[in-house]
Design a protein around this motif. Structure first.
Motif, PDB file in Angstrom:
ATOM      1  N   SER A 183      -1.461  -9.621  -4.642  1.00 54.91           N
ATOM      2  CA  SER A 183      -2.136  -9.036  -3.300  1.00 54.91           C
ATOM      3  C   SER A 183      -3.469  -9.619  -3.422  1.00 54.91           C
ATOM      4  O   SER A 183      -4.154  -9.296  -2.310  1.00 54.91           O
ATOM      5  CB  SER A 183      -2.093  -7.377  -3.438  1.00 54.91           C
ATOM      6  N   HIS A 232      -5.951  -9.599   0.060  1.00 56.22           N
ATOM      7  CA  HIS A 232      -7.210  -8.793  -0.130  1.00 56.22           C
ATOM      8  C   HIS A 232      -8.411  -9.476   0.131  1.00 56.22           C
ATOM      9  O   HIS A 232      -9.345  -9.223   0.846  1.00 56.22           O
ATOM     10  CB  HIS A 232      -7.532  -8.057  -1.439  1.00 56.22           C
ATOM     11  N   GLY A 271      -2.194  -4.176  -0.929  1.00 57.43           N
ATOM     12  CA  GLY A 271      -1.368  -3.827  -2.059  1.00 57.43           C
ATOM     13  C   GLY A 271      -2.237  -3.382  -3.121  1.00 57.43           C
ATOM     14  O   GLY A 271      -3.344  -2.981  -2.995  1.00 57.43           O
ATOM     15  N   GLU A 300       2.416 -10.075   0.859  1.00 56.51           N
ATOM     16  CA  GLU A 300       2.034 -10.235  -0.546  1.00 56.51           C
ATOM     17  C   GLU A 300       1.675 -11.862  -0.345  1.00 56.51           C
ATOM     18  O   GLU A 300       2.573 -12.899  -0.063  1.00 56.51           O
ATOM     19  CB  GLU A 300       3.024  -9.884  -1.332  1.00 56.51           C
ATOM     20  N   CYS A 352       7.908 -12.020  -4.929  1.00 62.25           N
ATOM     21  CA  CYS A 352       7.232 -10.812  -4.696  1.00 62.25           C
ATOM     22  C   CYS A 352       7.650  -9.812  -5.488  1.00 62.25           C
ATOM     23  O   CYS A 352       8.645  -9.771  -6.160  1.00 62.25           O
ATOM     24  CB  CYS A 352       7.595 -10.540  -3.106  1.00 62.25           C
ATOM     25  N   GLY A 385       6.210  -5.348  -2.330  1.00 63.81           N
ATOM     26  CA  GLY A 385       6.229  -6.337  -1.183  1.00 63.81           C
ATOM     27  C   GLY A 385       7.592  -6.424  -0.387  1.00 63.81           C
ATOM     28  O   GLY A 385       7.387  -6.418   0.964  1.00 63.81           O
ATOM     29  N   SER A 407      -2.728  -5.998  -8.872  1.00 67.09           N
ATOM     30  CA  SER A 407      -1.612  -7.061  -8.391  1.00 67.09           C
ATOM     31  C   SER A 407      -2.099  -8.178  -8.001  1.00 67.09           C
ATOM     32  O   SER A 407      -2.873  -8.422  -6.962  1.00 67.09           O
ATOM     33  CB  SER A 407      -0.653  -6.419  -7.462  1.00 67.09           C
TER      34      SER A 407
END
Length: 387
Positions: free
Chosen positions: A281, A285, A274, A248, A141, A145, A278
């Motif tokens: 993330s 998402h 996030g 994450e 991470c 995170g 990244s």
């Protein structure tokens, strides 16, 4: 007429011993064993596997006897009494369905329900799991995170929630540490024996969880993890808790399997957004975008989703109260019409813009002037420039 108490105790001990033996014979979540146990006791099943009983009752499920042969090949390594003694020495116990400590929500796994759980820790697993939430995520991470996982877990612990995670590096470790730092209880669900500190870098954390919370595993003492066991472990995390928060996770992260299992079990699935740049993330998402997870940003929002109706409500978010927010509507309307330019505007121009009379506009302008919002320059009014 019921059985004598000693006979009932003997029967319970025999069932526990038989299920302990099964955890040494099989991999977690074996659906064939689950179907067999739905039809007979573990004692009867072990009698068939050992060859002491007629295998006819399991014939329709294992018509060629391939699985039965595989289980029999492992029998020489099975010693349930030694395993039960070993976990007792480590300060643990072995619980099975029907025990007062058994979390009934694990029954939602159906045929993949654990045959039993090896447990270390003094708390009642059933009671602790009643108000628990899983916090999971990437092993590798980011600092962001780890910070978010620790903060959310500490906040949840302060609200009386038990944090459940997998004791791995990264988000798991941050979640456990956050809960402990917040003076709370945390449960570590392991992919190895409860007497094995894996990963070794988290050995002190795992000891702390055993002392201040609970460690549990489907695997008997001494067993080490495999990649497949980590995946199987995730279904227990999902079933044990009232919801799963993914902090994450990359697109192909194991944490997403926990989220999917939680969703399949009708548990709440939540995700923390996030940076869009990244990769760690991207999986979270995608969950949120597809509607498979609810966006959350803090413990209050998590508690509102998974808590008691009307009791665990998150505060309504709002920004700071500005002086202009306290103005009456006509004064706010006039203030919006006053230009910021050096020339400003005459009262008549402001009256046309607002639709108010010139007398009311003038009155409001003097009110706004006394509050420091506007200033007069000759016959014109303009906004006060803030330095």
């Amino acid at each position: 007429m019921g059985r004598p108490p000693d006979a009932a105790r003997l029967s319970a001990d025999q069932e526990r011993r038989a299920r302990a033996a099964l955890t040494r014979l099989i991999e977690p979540g074996d659906p064939v064993i689950g179907r067999w146990l739905a039809r007979m006791s573990a004692v009867a099943l072990m009698g068939i596997i050992s060859g002491r009983s007629d295998p006819a009752p399991i014939g329709p499920i294992d018509s060629r006897g391939a699985r039965l042969s595989a289980y029999r090949a492992r029998l020489p390594s099975v010693d349930p009494d030694a395993d039960l003694d070993r976990v007792a020495v480590a300060g643990g116990r072995f619980i099975i369905p029907g025990d007062s400590e058994w979390p009934s929500q694990l029954n939602d796994l159906g045929e993949a329900r654990p045959v039993g759980l090896w447990v270390r820790g003094t708390g009642s697993l059933r009671l602790l799991a009643l108000r628990s939430v899983a916090v999971v995520g990437a092993r590798a991470c980011t600092a962001y995170g780890a910070h978010v996982a620790g903060e959310i877990s500490a906040q949840l612990a302060e609200r009386g929630w038990v944090i459940v995670s997998g004791a791995a590096y990264g988000i798991d470790a941050a979640a456990h540490r956050g809960a402990l730092a917040g003076g709370g209880i945390t449960i570590g669900v392991l992919a190895c024996g409860v007497d094995v500190a894996y990963p070794s870098g988290n050995s002190q954390l795992i000891r702390n969880i055993a002392e201040q919370g609970v460690l549990l595993s489907e695997l008997p003492p001494g067993e080490h993890p495999t990649r497949f066991r980590f995946v199987l472990r995730n279904r227990v995390i999902a079933a044990l808790t009232r919801g799963t928060v993914v902090v994450e996770a990359a697109v192909r992260s194991g944490a997403l399997s926990t989220a999917r299992r939680a969703r399949d079990l009708n548990r709440h699935t939540m995700g923390v957004a996030g940076p869009v740049t990244s990769e760690l993330s991207a999986g979270v998402h995608a969950l949120i975008r597809s509607g498979a997870a609810t966006l959350v940003t803090d413990a209050a929002e998590i508690g509102e989703l998974i808590g008691s109706m009307g009791e665990d409500l998150a505060p309504i978010g709002s920004g700071p109260v500005l002086p202009r927010d306290l103005l009456e509507p006509p004064a706010a309307q006039v203030l919006d019409a006053v230009p910021a330019s050096a020339d400003g505007s005459p009262v008549e121009g402001l009256a046309r813009r607002t639709g108010l009379s010139t007398d009311e506009v003038l009155q409001r302008l003097y009110e706004l002037s006394s509050l420091g919002h506007v200033e007069r320059h000759g016959a014109h009014w303009r906004l006060v420039r803030r330095r």
